[in-house]
Scaffold this active site. Structure first.
Site, short mmCIF file in Angstrom:
data_model
loop_
_atom_site.label_atom_id
_atom_site.label_comp_id
_atom_site.label_asym_id
_atom_site.label_seq_id
_atom_site.Cartn_x
_atom_site.Cartn_y
_atom_site.Cartn_z
N TRP A 101 0.83 -1.21 0.00
CA TRP A 101 0.00 0.00 0.00
C TRP A 101 0.87 1.26 0.00
CZ3 TRP A 101 -4.28 -1.21 -1.90
CH2 TRP A 101 -4.95 -2.39 -1.54
N ASP A 171 -1.34 6.63 6.27
CA ASP A 171 -2.46 5.76 5.93
C ASP A 171 -2.65 4.82 7.13
OD1 ASP A 171 -4.12 3.72 5.04
OD2 ASP A 171 -2.99 3.28 3.21
N LYS A 195 -11.71 -1.78 7.18
CA LYS A 195 -10.85 -2.69 7.93
C LYS A 195 -11.29 -2.76 9.40
CE LYS A 195 -8.73 -2.99 4.10
NZ LYS A 195 -7.52 -2.36 3.64
C1 PLP Z 1 -7.08 -1.92 2.26
C2 PLP Z 1 -6.05 -0.88 2.29
C3 PLP Z 1 -5.95 0.09 1.29
C4 PLP Z 1 -6.86 0.11 0.08
O1 PLP Z 1 -8.13 0.49 0.43
P1 PLP Z 1 -9.27 0.74 -0.67
O2 PLP Z 1 -10.36 1.32 0.17
O3 PLP Z 1 -9.62 -0.61 -1.23
O4 PLP Z 1 -8.75 1.65 -1.69
C5 PLP Z 1 -4.99 1.07 1.42
N1 PLP Z 1 -4.16 1.10 2.46
C6 PLP Z 1 -4.21 0.17 3.44
C7 PLP Z 1 -3.25 0.24 4.58
C8 PLP Z 1 -5.15 -0.84 3.39
O5 PLP Z 1 -5.21 -1.78 4.36
#
Ligand code: PLP
Length: 360
Positions: A101, A171, A195
């Site tokens: 990511w 993030d 998540k």
């Molecule tokens: C799942 C995830 C993403 C991607 O998320 P989307 O909503 O599918 O774009 C980005 N960063 C992290 C850390 C993630 O766990």
């Protein structure tokens, strides 16, 4: 009704009480005679829902007034572009690449300017967090970027990088609300809620006010400017209304539980059940450096692809689902987010123990 233990990395398990409340309110939300799904986002009833959600999130995280809370769409992945479009005033940013990511965010930022990878753990398949105490931060970097919890590899920054006064952008998709945070250490933190907080379709961004300006990269669409959403209380257009409502219920659930200190203590104890088992097991092994272990995502392997596949299959039949590792890394991964009860992890460990006895 048979609920399984769902170890999915996302969309993921939600608190059962939240789902029950939502079910009870499905046809008639508190005397409105309609579902929240059917409600105008300009209605009084909905304004109360989003206001309460924001207030509860602010209380949970201790978000200072100098930070805006935005409810956005487009997934965490859309932030990979929105961050540089809005924050890359000098067109320079430093990225710490600790997994897929972070790598995707770094690559996206390259579309907009000079995105430097100032540290990486790619040399050992992202199984650790590099030392970030004294990195070569660029003189004119607009921000330093991290993915704080690496969902796929199962590592977590337990110490935030020394950004040398540059704003930190994080993030936090897979560690959102898993522990207390000091928001003032960040210029911005954001995450997709699927998540650890709610249904897919909502992204929450918490941004220091001075970083939200009209000075964005030329051509930045109206919808992709933080200012558009900040100036309109996340209601410039129709927000992901039902998703925000569920997030609000999860915030309430966390507050009723005692807040993020209590949540963290539970998460530490819960993860310890699994990590202690992995450390003692002669069949299953964790795949990351112990000091960098995530409390949320726990990857492990047997060392044999056949046994891994057998384990995943038998676990699923026993009611432990979504344990297959990410398609790019294989093995297994147990995501044990806030809403996974400790009992689920204890039962999983008992199942792993029995599998080990039968297969060694
Ligand atoms: C799942 C995830 C993403 C991607 O998320 P989307 O909503 O599918 O774009 C980005 N960063 C992290 C850390 C993630 O766990």
């Amino acid at each position: 009704m048979a609920r399984v233990y769902n170890f999915s990395a996302g969309p993921a398990v939600l608190p059962e009480s939240v789902l029950q409340e939502a079910a009870a309110e499905m046809l008639d939300y508190r005397g409105t005679g309609m579902s929240v799904m059917e409600m105008s986002h300009r209605s009084k009833a909905y304004q109360a829902i989003i206001d309460q959600a924001e207030a509860d999130l602010r209380a949970l995280m201790g978000i200072p007034d100098s930070y805006k809370v935005l409810f956005l769409q487009g997934g965490a992945s859309q932030q990979f572009a929105m961050v540089p479009m809005n924050l890359m005033k000098n067109r320079v940013a430093d990225y710490i690449v600790t997994g897929q990511w972070a790598k995707k965010a770094w690559q996206e930022a390259k579309l907009y300017g000079q995105a430097n990878a100032v540290a990486s753990s790619a040399d050992r398949t992202f199984s650790y967090i590099p030392d970030c105490s004294d990195l070569p931060i660029s003189e004119n970097a607009d921000y330093v970027y991290i993915c704080e919890n690496n969902t796929i590899y199962g590592t977590k920054f337990w110490t935030l990088p020394n950004t040398k006064e540059k704003p930190l952008v994080a993030d936090v998709s897979s560690c959102f609300l898993s522990e207390p945070v000091d928001v003032t250490r960040y210029g911005m933190l954001y995450g997709g809620v699927q998540k650890n907080i709610g249904p897919a379709g909502v992204v929450i961004a918490i941004i220091r006010e001075d970083l939200i300006t009209e000075d964005v990269l030329p051509g930045t669409p109206t919808m992709l400017r933080y200012k558009t959403h900040a100036d309109n209380g996340s209601m410039y257009n129709t927000p992901p209304a039902y998703g925000i409502y569920i997030c609000g219920k999860v915030f309430q659930w966390l507050r009723n539980l005692g807040g993020l200190e209590v949540m963290k203590r539970r998460n530490v104890e819960k993860a310890k059940v699994l990590y202690d088992f992995l450390d003692a097991s002669r069949l299953f092994h964790g795949t990351v450096e112990k000091k960098d272990r995530s409390l949320m995502n726990v990857p492990f392997v047997t060392g044999s692809q056949e046994l891994d596949a057998k384990f995943v299959k038998e676990a699923e039949a026993a009611g432990f689902v979504n344990l297959k590792g990410h398609r790019t890394v294989g093995g297994m991964r147990a995501s044990i987010y806030n809403a996974m009860p400790r009992e689920g992890v204890e039962k999983l460990v008992a199942f792993m123990d029995a599998f080990e006895s039968a297969n060694r």
